[in-house]
Design an enzyme around this catalytic site. Structure first.
Site, PDB file in Angstrom:
ATOM      1  N   TYR A  32     107.095  40.338   5.012  1.00  0.00           N
ATOM      2  CA  TYR A  32     106.988  40.367   6.469  1.00  0.00           C
ATOM      3  C   TYR A  32     108.192  41.139   6.991  1.00  0.00           C
ATOM      4  O   TYR A  32     108.866  41.848   6.239  1.00  0.00           O
ATOM      5  CB  TYR A  32     106.941  38.889   6.920  1.00  0.00           C
ATOM      6  CG  TYR A  32     106.554  38.654   8.342  1.00  0.00           C
ATOM      7  CD1 TYR A  32     105.331  39.118   8.851  1.00  0.00           C
ATOM      8  CD2 TYR A  32     107.390  37.940   9.192  1.00  0.00           C
ATOM      9  CE1 TYR A  32     104.987  38.878  10.166  1.00  0.00           C
ATOM     10  CE2 TYR A  32     107.038  37.688  10.508  1.00  0.00           C
ATOM     11  CZ  TYR A  32     105.841  38.169  10.988  1.00  0.00           C
ATOM     12  OH  TYR A  32     105.491  37.934  12.290  1.00  0.00           O
ATOM     13  N   GLU A  65      96.761  42.552  16.622  1.00  0.00           N
ATOM     14  CA  GLU A  65      98.147  42.698  16.199  1.00  0.00           C
ATOM     15  C   GLU A  65      98.596  44.152  16.333  1.00  0.00           C
ATOM     16  O   GLU A  65      97.933  45.067  15.835  1.00  0.00           O
ATOM     17  CB  GLU A  65      98.256  42.255  14.731  1.00  0.00           C
ATOM     18  CG  GLU A  65      99.651  42.056  14.239  1.00  0.00           C
ATOM     19  CD  GLU A  65     100.365  40.861  14.886  1.00  0.00           C
ATOM     20  OE1 GLU A  65      99.792  39.765  14.916  1.00  0.00           O
ATOM     21  OE2 GLU A  65     101.501  41.067  15.359  1.00  0.00           O
ATOM     22  N   ASP A  66      99.709  44.348  16.989  1.00  0.00           N
ATOM     23  CA  ASP A  66     100.374  45.649  17.045  1.00  0.00           C
ATOM     24  C   ASP A  66      99.499  46.786  17.569  1.00  0.00           C
ATOM     25  O   ASP A  66      99.558  47.923  17.076  1.00  0.00           O
ATOM     26  CB  ASP A  66     101.005  45.985  15.675  1.00  0.00           C
ATOM     27  CG  ASP A  66     102.193  45.059  15.384  1.00  0.00           C
ATOM     28  OD1 ASP A  66     102.396  44.082  16.132  1.00  0.00           O
ATOM     29  OD2 ASP A  66     102.925  45.305  14.407  1.00  0.00           O
ATOM     30  N   ASP A 124      98.567  38.221  19.227  1.00  0.00           N
ATOM     31  CA  ASP A 124      99.769  37.596  18.679  1.00  0.00           C
ATOM     32  C   ASP A 124     101.041  38.111  19.350  1.00  0.00           C
ATOM     33  O   ASP A 124     101.980  37.349  19.589  1.00  0.00           O
ATOM     34  CB  ASP A 124      99.797  37.894  17.180  1.00  0.00           C
ATOM     35  CG  ASP A 124     100.943  37.214  16.478  1.00  0.00           C
ATOM     36  OD1 ASP A 124     101.218  36.051  16.805  1.00  0.00           O
ATOM     37  OD2 ASP A 124     101.551  37.842  15.603  1.00  0.00           O
ATOM     38  N   ASN A 157     111.791  43.943  16.415  1.00  0.00           N
ATOM     39  CA  ASN A 157     111.669  44.128  14.967  1.00  0.00           C
ATOM     40  C   ASN A 157     111.447  45.601  14.650  1.00  0.00           C
ATOM     41  O   ASN A 157     110.934  46.334  15.499  1.00  0.00           O
ATOM     42  CB  ASN A 157     110.461  43.335  14.447  1.00  0.00           C
ATOM     43  CG  ASN A 157     110.628  41.855  14.668  1.00  0.00           C
ATOM     44  OD1 ASN A 157     111.687  41.295  14.443  1.00  0.00           O
ATOM     45  ND2 ASN A 157     109.560  41.203  15.125  1.00  0.00           N
ATOM     46  N   ASN A 162     110.507  34.291  15.772  1.00  0.00           N
ATOM     47  CA  ASN A 162     109.404  35.159  15.354  1.00  0.00           C
ATOM     48  C   ASN A 162     108.093  34.399  15.442  1.00  0.00           C
ATOM     49  O   ASN A 162     108.037  33.207  15.096  1.00  0.00           O
ATOM     50  CB  ASN A 162     109.643  35.632  13.912  1.00  0.00           C
ATOM     51  CG  ASN A 162     108.710  36.774  13.563  1.00  0.00           C
ATOM     52  OD1 ASN A 162     107.504  36.595  13.478  1.00  0.00           O
ATOM     53  ND2 ASN A 162     109.264  37.955  13.400  1.00  0.00           N
TER      54      ASN A 162
HETATM   55  N1  NDP Z   1     110.037  38.444  17.491  1.00  0.00           N
HETATM   56  C1  NDP Z   1     108.731  38.500  17.571  1.00  0.00           C
HETATM   57  O1  NDP Z   1     108.007  37.572  17.175  1.00  0.00           O
HETATM   58  C2  NDP Z   1     108.097  39.718  18.147  1.00  0.00           C
HETATM   59  C3  NDP Z   1     108.825  40.844  18.388  1.00  0.00           C
HETATM   60  N2  NDP Z   1     108.229  41.945  18.917  1.00  0.00           N
HETATM   61  C4  NDP Z   1     109.035  43.144  19.038  1.00  0.00           C
HETATM   62  O2  NDP Z   1     109.270  43.452  20.394  1.00  0.00           O
HETATM   63  C5  NDP Z   1     109.387  44.859  20.534  1.00  0.00           C
HETATM   64  C6  NDP Z   1     108.487  45.299  21.666  1.00  0.00           C
HETATM   65  O3  NDP Z   1     107.164  44.995  21.355  1.00  0.00           O
HETATM   66  P1  NDP Z   1     106.050  45.036  22.480  1.00  0.00           P
HETATM   67  O4  NDP Z   1     106.459  44.252  23.646  1.00  0.00           O
HETATM   68  O5  NDP Z   1     104.785  44.674  21.843  1.00  0.00           O
HETATM   69  O6  NDP Z   1     106.040  46.590  22.821  1.00  0.00           O
HETATM   70  P2  NDP Z   1     105.596  47.280  24.161  1.00  0.00           P
HETATM   71  O7  NDP Z   1     105.501  48.722  23.852  1.00  0.00           O
HETATM   72  O8  NDP Z   1     104.432  46.592  24.731  1.00  0.00           O
HETATM   73  O9  NDP Z   1     106.834  47.034  25.142  1.00  0.00           O
HETATM   74  C7  NDP Z   1     108.084  47.623  25.006  1.00  0.00           C
HETATM   75  C8  NDP Z   1     108.753  47.488  26.340  1.00  0.00           C
HETATM   76  O10 NDP Z   1     110.094  47.896  26.236  1.00  0.00           O
HETATM   77  C9  NDP Z   1     110.362  48.841  27.253  1.00  0.00           C
HETATM   78  N3  NDP Z   1     111.422  49.726  26.785  1.00  0.00           N
HETATM   79  C10 NDP Z   1     111.410  50.562  25.744  1.00  0.00           C
HETATM   80  N4  NDP Z   1     112.597  51.177  25.618  1.00  0.00           N
HETATM   81  C11 NDP Z   1     113.366  50.710  26.606  1.00  0.00           C
HETATM   82  C12 NDP Z   1     114.679  50.968  27.037  1.00  0.00           C
HETATM   83  N5  NDP Z   1     115.440  51.833  26.374  1.00  0.00           N
HETATM   84  N6  NDP Z   1     115.156  50.294  28.085  1.00  0.00           N
HETATM   85  C13 NDP Z   1     114.393  49.422  28.746  1.00  0.00           C
HETATM   86  N7  NDP Z   1     113.132  49.126  28.394  1.00  0.00           N
HETATM   87  C14 NDP Z   1     112.623  49.777  27.350  1.00  0.00           C
HETATM   88  C15 NDP Z   1     109.057  49.549  27.504  1.00  0.00           C
HETATM   89  O11 NDP Z   1     109.064  50.154  28.782  1.00  0.00           O
HETATM   90  P3  NDP Z   1     107.760  50.827  29.412  1.00  0.00           P
HETATM   91  O12 NDP Z   1     106.873  49.680  29.801  1.00  0.00           O
HETATM   92  O13 NDP Z   1     108.272  51.552  30.589  1.00  0.00           O
HETATM   93  O14 NDP Z   1     107.185  51.684  28.348  1.00  0.00           O
HETATM   94  C16 NDP Z   1     108.109  48.358  27.410  1.00  0.00           C
HETATM   95  O15 NDP Z   1     108.044  47.673  28.622  1.00  0.00           O
HETATM   96  C17 NDP Z   1     109.033  45.458  19.171  1.00  0.00           C
HETATM   97  O16 NDP Z   1     110.217  45.785  18.498  1.00  0.00           O
HETATM   98  C18 NDP Z   1     108.344  44.346  18.454  1.00  0.00           C
HETATM   99  O17 NDP Z   1     108.533  44.402  17.053  1.00  0.00           O
HETATM  100  C19 NDP Z   1     106.923  41.958  19.303  1.00  0.00           C
HETATM  101  C20 NDP Z   1     106.148  40.858  19.069  1.00  0.00           C
HETATM  102  C21 NDP Z   1     106.663  39.679  18.407  1.00  0.00           C
HETATM  103  C1  PYR Z   2     106.529  39.949  14.846  1.00  0.00           C
HETATM  104  C2  PYR Z   2     105.574  40.839  15.442  1.00  0.00           C
HETATM  105  O1  PYR Z   2     104.414  40.493  15.613  1.00  0.00           O
HETATM  106  C3  PYR Z   2     105.991  42.152  15.864  1.00  0.00           C
HETATM  107  O2  PYR Z   2     107.175  42.475  15.802  1.00  0.00           O
HETATM  108  O3  PYR Z   2     105.121  42.917  16.291  1.00  0.00           O
HETATM  109 MG    MG Z   3     103.136  42.135  16.006  1.00  0.00          MG
END
Ligand code: NDP
Ligand code: PYR
Ligand code: MG
Length: 617
Positions: free
Chosen positions: A138, A281-282, A304, A446, A490
């Site tokens: 993972y 997912e993703d 998720d 991540n 996570n």
């Molecule tokens: N710990 C966990 O369980 C999980 C972690 N994650 C992690 O979270 C991260 C984001 O995932 P996710 O939300 O799905 O992705 P998204 O693409 O949906 O969202 C990313 C967000 O971050 C913003 N962003 C990107 N770069 C910057 C910056 N430099 N400054 C400010 N804002 C910024 C984007 O802005 P804009 O909207 O303007 O594009 C967007 O709103 C990934 O790394 C993912 O791995 C995700 C799911 C689970």
């Molecule tokens: C953990 C997870 O689902 C992600 O980083 O997208």
């Molecule tokens: Mg994910």
């Protein structure tokens, strides 16, 4: 050979006879060999898989743990060295082997090969060594594996459905050899962790997530199906990479893409029934929210990244209450990121605040969010905020800099879900420590390389006062003579248990309430000792207990709300859930001695014409 056992023979007598034929096979082996004829419902037994085929079947293979009797009966005697091993001895060899690799990607490949070779051994190894091995199958290593997928791809696992398969998705699903699928994890590879568009190479994610379904929640492996929908990629490097294994074309958008996903959803239900759980997912942000809204009331589905992540973050905040002594609604939040994860967390925090008695708008007002263009404010020069972002837009001047935003808003909680590596600078962390006695800081992005800050940076810049968690694991940090072992915020704490609960109770609709229940269960597993060592989560070694507990409470909720479809309602939910979990032990007892040939005189060693050798105790 395929034997069809007609319904009329599925009596006790018939099954006893079948049972006698299969006596030397373990319960899991029998389960995994039993299939049902789609039209008639008759039990189909693929016959006894003999000889080399038996060893080459990862579900049946036990390697050197086959007993002499089994080796004789299965016609595999002589096809392996004459030593007998217990599963425990095999586990020790696996641990030795995996640990000897220096590079994590080699550990990943070793485990993938074990998964392909001996399923029960793989799942026991993973399930009993979560802390060591979860970071390999993972995040973070799975991210690297996806990036190198074209190079390390060996054997098929999961289904690839492409845009060219429109009109035929059901036929493709029928090519999957397991008829009893209960859970699908599907990606289109557009937003793989924080690594961006990895196209078909994103397959590592559904495979990894479903490995955790089994290892962390005991969902049976044959009930799990990883799927990648390949609609091309906008990853220029991949498009020009001869090793890329997906469609070499730009990503498809628009009605044709939507129709493909619609067809996929319908085909999944046609093939596996309306109870089949489909975990998104993703997917890219622009599709993730749309599909969740579109399908959540029509299919048994959840996203998720939006809902699972929300749940694990709220679990952390519920646990943090025990340190800060503040209700969730006593906090002010700043989010870096306003995407799937961040909006999902914000929405569930609002629900949690409402359950504390805070009105909806008041709750939303406590949450400030920042995307790539800066603070979400009404009347931004970039244009009006749409969709979920609009709910959190404030009447405020435009602000672009996170440090300035933190100084202005003075949050007690700072959450990063942006994939903006190192965005929580020392100055920002120090400012959080200036404003708060115990600042809560989550760097959830991540893999590790995308985290908003490291655990060490968080502790060092807050004089060790931070309440920290991260999406990928960080090792212990020693600061001012105290060692902190922060927990991993996570969604792996959530989705396996939710899935188990949904599958065993036959829930069709997965509500947000289920994710609040899961959050509370995880928080309740956090001990004072966990908090003391700096973790808002139970140790990874206890994650299975959390999953079972989540599943039990999800079941209870489902029966209370009348949304369960498995009847009659079991009285003892814990026993009910546990009875349906995967058993990774080889349950055929080994002979009392493991070394062969025997040296103990109490064993008589004879040769028979028919079956070669036989122990006579
Ligand atoms: N710990 C966990 O369980 C999980 C972690 N994650 C992690 O979270 C991260 C984001 O995932 P996710 O939300 O799905 O992705 P998204 O693409 O949906 O969202 C990313 C967000 O971050 C913003 N962003 C990107 N770069 C910057 C910056 N430099 N400054 C400010 N804002 C910024 C984007 O802005 P804009 O909207 O303007 O594009 C967007 O709103 C990934 O790394 C993912 O791995 C995700 C799911 C689970
Ligand atoms: C953990 C997870 O689902 C992600 O980083 O997208
Ligand atoms: Mg994910």
């Amino acid at each position: 050979m395929i034997t069809i056992v007609p319904k009329s023979l599925q009596t006790n007598v018939g099954l006893r006879a079948l049972g006698r034929v299969l006596t030397f096979l373990s319960k899991n082996e029998v389960d995994s060999q039993r299939h049902y004829h789609e039209a008639t419902g008759d039990v189909i037994s693929p016959g006894l898989m003999q000889g080399m085929d038996h060893i080459r079947n990862p579900r049946l293979n036990k390697g050197l743990a086959f007993t002499l009797k089994e080796r004789q009966a299965l016609g595999i005697h002589g096809l392996m060295p004459p030593r007998f091993k217990t599963q425990e001895q095999q586990i020790a060899v696996c641990l030795y082997s995996v640990n000897k690799y220096q590079e994590d990607i080699n550990k990943y490949m070793y485990l993938a090969e074990l998964h392909d070779r001996n399923e029960r051994l793989f799942f026991r190894l993973l399930s009993e060594n979560v802390e060591n091995l979860m970071p390999i199958v993972y995040t973070p290593t799975v991210g690297l594996a996806c990036q190198k997928f074209g190079l390390i791809y060996r054997r098929p696992r999961g289904l690839f459905i492409t845009i060219h398969d429109r009109g035929h998705i059901y036929q493709i699903l029928k090519n999957w050899p397991e008829p009893d699928v209960r859970a699908i994890v599907v990606t289109d590879g557009e937003r793989i962790l924080g690594l961006g568009d990895l196209g078909a190479c994103g397959m590592g994610i559904p495979v990894g997530k479903l490995s955790l379904y089994t290892a962390l929640a005991g969902v049976k492996p044959h009930q799990c199906l990883p799927i990648t929908i390949d609609v091309g990629t906008n990853n220029e490097k991949f498009l020009h990479d001869p090793l890329y294994i997906g469609l070499r074309q730009k990503r498809l958008f628009g009605p044709a893409y939507d129709e493909l996903i619609d067809e996929f959803m319908q085909a999944a239900v046609k093939r596996y029934g309306s109870n089949v759980l489909i975990q998104f997912e993703d997917f890219g942000n622009h599709n993730a929210f749309r599909f969740l809204d579109k399908y959540r009331d029509k299919y048994c589905t959840f996203n998720d990244d939006i809902q699972g992540t929300a749940s694990v973050a709220v679990a952390g905040l519920l646990a943090a209450r025990r340190i800060t002594k503040k209700k969730i609604s006593d906090n002010k939040f700043v989010f870096l990121g306003a995407g799937e994860a961040a909006i999902g967390i914000a929405n569930l925090c609002v629900k949690a605040m409402q359950s504390e008695g805070t009105p909806l708008l008041e709750a939303r007002n406590k949450i400030w969010m920042m995307d790539i263009d800066g603070l979400l404010v009404k009347g931004r020069p970039e244009g009006r905020l749409e969709g979920h972002k609009a709910l959190y837009a404030k009447e405020h001047e435009v602000m672009k800099d996170l440090y300035e935003i933190v100084k202005e808003v003075k949050p007690s909680i700072l959450i990063g879900a942006s994939a903006a590596s190192k965005a929580f600078t020392p100055a920002i962390l120090q400012e959080m420590a200036k404003i708060n006695d115990r600042p809560v800081i989550f760097a959830l992005s991540n893999p590790t390389s995308k985290a908003e800050c490291t655990a060490e940076e968080a502790y060092v810049n807050t004089e060790g006062r931070v309440i920290f968690s991260s999406g990928s694991p960080f090792g212990p940090v020693t600061f001012n003579g105290k060692t902190y072992t922060p927990g991993q915020g996570n969604n792996a704490y959530i989705f396996p248990g939710v899935a188990l609960g949904v599958i065993v109770t036959g829930i069709h609709h997965i509500s947000d309430e289920i994710f609040l229940i899961a959050a509370q269960r995880v928080a309740d597993h956090v001990t004072d000792a966990d908090l003391e060592r700096g973790s808002l989560y139970p140790p990874l070694s206890k994650i299975k207990e959390c999953s079972v507990d989540i599943a039990v409470h999800v079941s209870q909720y489902a029966y209370n709300k009348g949304i369960a479809s498995t009847y009659p309602e079991p009285v003892d939910k814990m026993a009910f859930v546990k009875a349906q979990m995967y058993d990774y032990y080889y349950d055929t007892p080994l002979p009392t001695m493991y070394n062969w040939p025997p040296t103990d005189e109490s064993f008589e060693y004879t040769s028979t014409i028919e079956s070669g050798f036989e122990f006579k105790p």
